[in-house]
Design a protein around this motif. Structure first.
Motif, mmCIF file in Angstrom:
data_model
loop_
_atom_site.group_PDB
_atom_site.id
_atom_site.type_symbol
_atom_site.label_atom_id
_atom_site.label_comp_id
_atom_site.label_asym_id
_atom_site.label_seq_id
_atom_site.Cartn_x
_atom_site.Cartn_y
_atom_site.Cartn_z
ATOM 1 N N MET A 1 39.644 28.884 45.461
ATOM 2 C CA MET A 1 40.407 30.033 45.139
ATOM 3 C C MET A 1 39.611 31.310 45.686
ATOM 4 O O MET A 1 38.146 31.161 46.159
ATOM 5 N N ALA A 2 40.279 32.018 46.991
ATOM 6 C CA ALA A 2 39.781 32.922 47.510
ATOM 7 C C ALA A 2 40.145 33.829 46.798
ATOM 8 O O ALA A 2 40.860 34.382 45.996
ATOM 9 N N PHE A 3 39.692 35.348 47.398
ATOM 10 C CA PHE A 3 39.178 36.484 46.163
ATOM 11 C C PHE A 3 39.412 37.272 47.991
ATOM 12 O O PHE A 3 38.058 37.213 48.416
ATOM 13 N N CYS A 4 40.034 38.604 47.246
ATOM 14 C CA CYS A 4 40.216 39.831 48.254
ATOM 15 C C CYS A 4 38.586 40.117 48.304
ATOM 16 O O CYS A 4 37.780 40.579 47.627
ATOM 17 N N SER A 5 37.837 40.769 50.001
ATOM 18 C CA SER A 5 36.474 41.110 49.900
ATOM 19 C C SER A 5 36.281 42.316 49.153
ATOM 20 O O SER A 5 35.960 43.444 49.953
ATOM 21 N N SER A 6 37.988 43.089 49.780
ATOM 22 C CA SER A 6 37.771 44.528 49.242
ATOM 23 C C SER A 6 37.992 44.433 48.127
ATOM 24 O O SER A 6 37.216 45.773 47.416
ATOM 25 N N CYS A 7 38.972 44.397 46.978
ATOM 26 C CA CYS A 7 39.596 45.032 46.225
ATOM 27 C C CYS A 7 38.687 43.089 44.780
ATOM 28 O O CYS A 7 38.553 43.886 44.023
ATOM 29 N N GLY A 8 38.987 42.146 45.488
ATOM 30 C CA GLY A 8 38.466 41.113 44.811
ATOM 31 C C GLY A 8 39.475 40.072 43.790
ATOM 32 O O GLY A 8 39.388 39.569 42.665
ATOM 33 N N ALA A 9 40.831 40.595 43.868
ATOM 34 C CA ALA A 9 42.166 40.112 43.838
ATOM 35 C C ALA A 9 41.929 38.899 44.319
ATOM 36 O O ALA A 9 41.686 38.413 45.703
ATOM 37 N N GLN A 10 42.700 38.359 43.238
ATOM 38 C CA GLN A 10 42.855 36.330 44.074
ATOM 39 C C GLN A 10 43.824 36.672 45.290
ATOM 40 O O GLN A 10 45.102 37.063 45.389
ATOM 41 N N ILE A 11 43.454 35.993 45.901
ATOM 42 C CA ILE A 11 44.673 35.562 47.005
ATOM 43 C C ILE A 11 44.928 34.633 47.169
ATOM 44 O O ILE A 11 43.891 32.913 47.229
ATOM 45 N N PRO A 12 46.506 33.800 47.630
ATOM 46 C CA PRO A 12 46.709 33.145 47.465
ATOM 47 C C PRO A 12 46.599 31.960 48.674
ATOM 48 O O PRO A 12 45.932 32.904 49.883
ATOM 49 N N ALA A 13 46.118 30.249 48.666
ATOM 50 C CA ALA A 13 45.390 30.099 49.720
ATOM 51 C C ALA A 13 46.990 30.168 51.141
ATOM 52 O O ALA A 13 48.892 29.975 51.153
ATOM 53 N N GLY A 14 46.161 30.160 52.064
ATOM 54 C CA GLY A 14 47.004 30.812 52.993
ATOM 55 C C GLY A 14 47.354 32.199 53.189
ATOM 56 O O GLY A 14 47.766 31.790 54.793
ATOM 57 N N ALA A 15 47.541 32.865 52.451
ATOM 58 C CA ALA A 15 47.213 34.368 53.254
ATOM 59 C C ALA A 15 46.995 34.436 54.035
ATOM 60 O O ALA A 15 45.756 34.807 54.055
#
Length: 150
Positions: A1-15
């Protein structure tokens, strides 16, 4: 599971961009804390883990500029503060019950179990934060998540 380094929101795979803040996603979509340094040399996962050490680091992380904008670090800082407050309230309540003549004896059995349970929860919180996971405690975690998103 990936998270945005700026806001911490979850990022879908491949986005390639964050759906919440439109920031560019890091290549490979690494989990929060493993690739992003929050500015002071600490990665997000280390800052989140340090928030559980005592009551002082979460307060510092909520005040200092690079950390107070990161949702992951803020979540763990708030959860640490709420856990400390709940632990203190529980300790005071059990101390008061311990002064009651008949019920005081029952607290002799509760103290060691409660202490062991608190230690286990604390270690789990440390490990989950170090792994870059936003592990939520049942009631405290929801309150911390609301505060981190505010």
């Amino acid at each position: 599971m990936a998270f945005c380094s700026s806001c911490g929101a979850q990022i879908p795979a491949g986005a390639t961009t964050c759906p919440a803040c439109s920031a560019a996603a890091s290549p490979g979509g690494s989990p929060a804390g493993t690739a992003h340094s929050a500015g002071g040399g600490l990665t997000d996962n280390v800052a989140g883990m340090l928030a559980y050490v005592t009551i002082i680091p979460p307060i510092i992380f909520l005040v200092m500029e690079p950390y107070n904008r990161n949702r992951f670090v803020r979540f763990h800082a708030f959860q640490s503060i709420f856990f400390c407050v709940a632990w203190t309230v529980l300790w005071i309540a059990l101390s008061i019950v311990g002064m009651i003549p008949v019920l005081g004896w029952a607290t002799l059995l509760i103290w060691p179990l409660l202490g062991l349970g608190g230690l286990i929860i604390w270690v789990i919180l440390l490990l989950k934060a170090n792994q870059g996971q936003m592990f939520k405690l049942p009631v405290i975690g929801d309150m911390a998540e609301k505060q981190a998103n505010a």
